[in-house]
Design an enzyme around this catalytic site. Structure first.
Site, PDB file in Angstrom:
ATOM      1  N   GLU A 238      40.777  31.655  30.953  1.00 26.84           N
ATOM      2  CA  GLU A 238      39.720  30.655  31.331  1.00 26.84           C
ATOM      3  C   GLU A 238      39.545  29.327  30.465  1.00 26.84           C
ATOM      4  OE1 GLU A 238      35.749  32.077  32.980  1.00 26.84           O
ATOM      5  OE2 GLU A 238      36.720  34.115  32.920  1.00 26.84           O
ATOM      6  N   HIS A 254      53.219  55.024  28.966  1.00 26.86           N
ATOM      7  CA  HIS A 254      53.902  56.108  30.105  1.00 26.86           C
ATOM      8  C   HIS A 254      54.320  55.191  31.278  1.00 26.86           C
ATOM      9  CE1 HIS A 254      52.463  59.645  28.133  1.00 26.86           C
ATOM     10  NE2 HIS A 254      51.501  58.793  27.625  1.00 26.86           N
ATOM     11  N   LYS A 347      34.362  29.458  44.466  1.00 24.43           N
ATOM     12  CA  LYS A 347      32.880  29.815  44.935  1.00 24.43           C
ATOM     13  C   LYS A 347      32.495  28.923  46.053  1.00 24.43           C
ATOM     14  CE  LYS A 347      31.554  32.029  40.656  1.00 24.43           C
ATOM     15  NZ  LYS A 347      30.519  32.134  39.604  1.00 24.43           N
TER      16      LYS A 347
HETATM   17  O1  PA5 Z   1      33.674  32.895  33.180  1.00 27.12           O
HETATM   18  C1  PA5 Z   1      33.282  32.413  34.332  1.00 27.12           C
HETATM   19  O2  PA5 Z   1      32.658  31.371  34.708  1.00 27.12           O
HETATM   20  C2  PA5 Z   1      33.115  33.507  35.410  1.00 27.12           C
HETATM   21  O3  PA5 Z   1      34.091  34.603  35.131  1.00 27.12           O
HETATM   22  C3  PA5 Z   1      31.805  33.842  35.962  1.00 27.12           C
HETATM   23  O4  PA5 Z   1      31.035  34.674  34.707  1.00 27.12           O
HETATM   24  C4  PA5 Z   1      31.814  34.679  37.249  1.00 27.12           C
HETATM   25  O5  PA5 Z   1      32.292  33.805  38.175  1.00 27.12           O
HETATM   26  C5  PA5 Z   1      30.434  35.221  37.505  1.00 27.12           C
HETATM   27  O6  PA5 Z   1      29.568  34.190  37.465  1.00 27.12           O
HETATM   28  P1  PA5 Z   1      28.301  34.536  36.933  1.00 27.12           P
HETATM   29  O7  PA5 Z   1      28.447  34.941  35.402  1.00 27.12           O
HETATM   30  O8  PA5 Z   1      27.525  33.506  37.081  1.00 27.12           O
HETATM   31  O9  PA5 Z   1      27.579  35.833  37.612  1.00 27.12           O
END
Ligand code: PA5
Length: 354
Positions: A238, A254, A347
């Site tokens: 990310e 394994h 999303k």
């Molecule tokens: O890092 C991110 O932005 C995502 O992994 C979010 O955490 C994920 O999409 C879930 O969203 P939220 O944390 O708002 O529930």
């Protein structure tokens, strides 16, 4: 390659303040502990025989932290649920932490509705959104955490409250001291990992330099550093927008190691990070050592040792190094670490298809 010691350039690239959020993790943990002491406790219709943390991505990792950290302490199992639905066994004897930083993640909202319909004891942790509104309207406690940062920068807000609530419900003890030890240690570590500490003296910058242009593979150990390995992978994905993989000992001995036997070309551009904790099983320590010797013939390897005054601090010492390393790796690639356009796109597309 960009100069990681050019702090001004580093921070200019980081328009979402990811470095600032990393720096203030200690204060975030203190604030999160305070929130956990103020929130009303949930009403229980039946004694709790299992705990479920439901969430996705940056909001789910706190569930794994609880599962691993709480493993030796909690008298009931912890399941981390990353899905629209919950396991059938969830019912009136289940405590469900529903965690969504935005409060609008559709899988989490669906799991919330199911937990409610099954009569589970619910605590929501969120900045607000639909989850905050629904849980408050339904009369469930809501740990309302501050917004304005990325969910993955909010592990303190999203995880620490589970410790406080579980202690107040009688499942854990000594958590305040544990959190205080963590906070003091994070304040120490940020001087080491933060942008002002130069390359050569900064383990996060140095490791980012090794991972640059290579495939990071993070190997931890079951029951100790497994959650850290998963977290490092997610943070590299990310923040640096680059692939990474993780696995755990002893399981990887394994299968995965066999898959690398003839993979010279891949290994030549792979860098392995071995995560170590003093609580690793002695036989796992041996496995890591032997496996590293095998991998080091063809790939780069770095050992990272957990450190700190208590178990929580040890866990976070590794998380913190991974967080900073992934931010420096982003900088090396010239990438703004904050925006996650692909997640936003997915999303938005799903939102068009109710
Ligand atoms: O890092 C991110 O932005 C995502 O992994 C979010 O955490 C994920 O999409 C879930 O969203 P939220 O944390 O708002 O529930």
């Amino acid at each position: 390659m960009p100069n990681l010691d050019d702090t001004k350039a580093l921070l200019e690239l980081d328009t979402d303040g990811m470095f600032d959020a990393a720096w203030s993790l200690a204060e975030q943990c203190t604030e999160a502990w305070g929130l956990s002491q103020q929130v009303a406790l949930p009403e229980q219709s039946r004694p709790v025989s299992q705990i479920v943390v439901t969430g996705l991505g940056g909001s789910a990792i706190g569930g794994d932290l609880l599962r691993v950290f709480g493993g030796p302490l909690l008298p009931v199992p912890v399941l981390v649920n990353r899905d629209y639905t919950l396991p059938r066994y969830v019912g009136e004897d289940t405590l469900v932490f529903v965690v969504s930083y935005s409060g609008n993640t559709e899988e989490t909202l669906s799991a919330y509705d199911e937990a409610k319909s099954k009569g589970a004891t619910i605590v929501a942790i969120t900045t607000g959104g639909k989850l905050g509104a629904r849980a408050a309207a339904d009369g469930f406690p809501v740990v309302q955490v501050p917004g304005g940062i990325a969910p993955r920068s909010a592990t303190g807000y999203l995880f620490i409250p589970t410790l406080g609530v579980l202690e107040r419900m009688g499942f854990l003890r000594g958590m305040q001291a544990e959190v205080e030890g963590l906070v003091a240690y994070l304040q120490e570590l940020r001087e080491k990992y933060g942008p002002a500490n130069p390359t050569g003296a900064n383990p996060a910058k140095d490791l980012a330099g090794k991972l640059y242009g290579r495939l990071p593979v993070i190997w931890g150990a079951s029951g100790t550093t497994e959650v850290v390995a998963m977290r490092w992978k997610g943070q590299v994905n990310e923040n640096a927008k680059t692939p990474a993989y993780w696995n755990v000992f002893p399981e990887l001995n394994h299968n995965e190691v066999v898959g690398l036997e003839k993979a010279e070309n891949i290994l030549a551009s792979t860098w392995f990070v071995f995560l170590h904790d003093p609580d690793d099983h002695p036989r796992v320590k041996m496995r890591m050592d032997i496996t590293k010797r095998m991998m080091a013939k063809a790939a780069g390897c770095t050992d990272v040792e957990a450190s700190g005054p208590n178990r929580l601090a040890r866990l976070y010492s590794l998380i913190y190094l991974g967080d900073y390393t992934s931010l420096y790796l982003a900088a090396l690639y010239g990438i703004n670490p904050g925006p996650v356009k692909v997640i936003d796109f997915l999303k938005a597309e799903l939102a068009k298809r109710p």
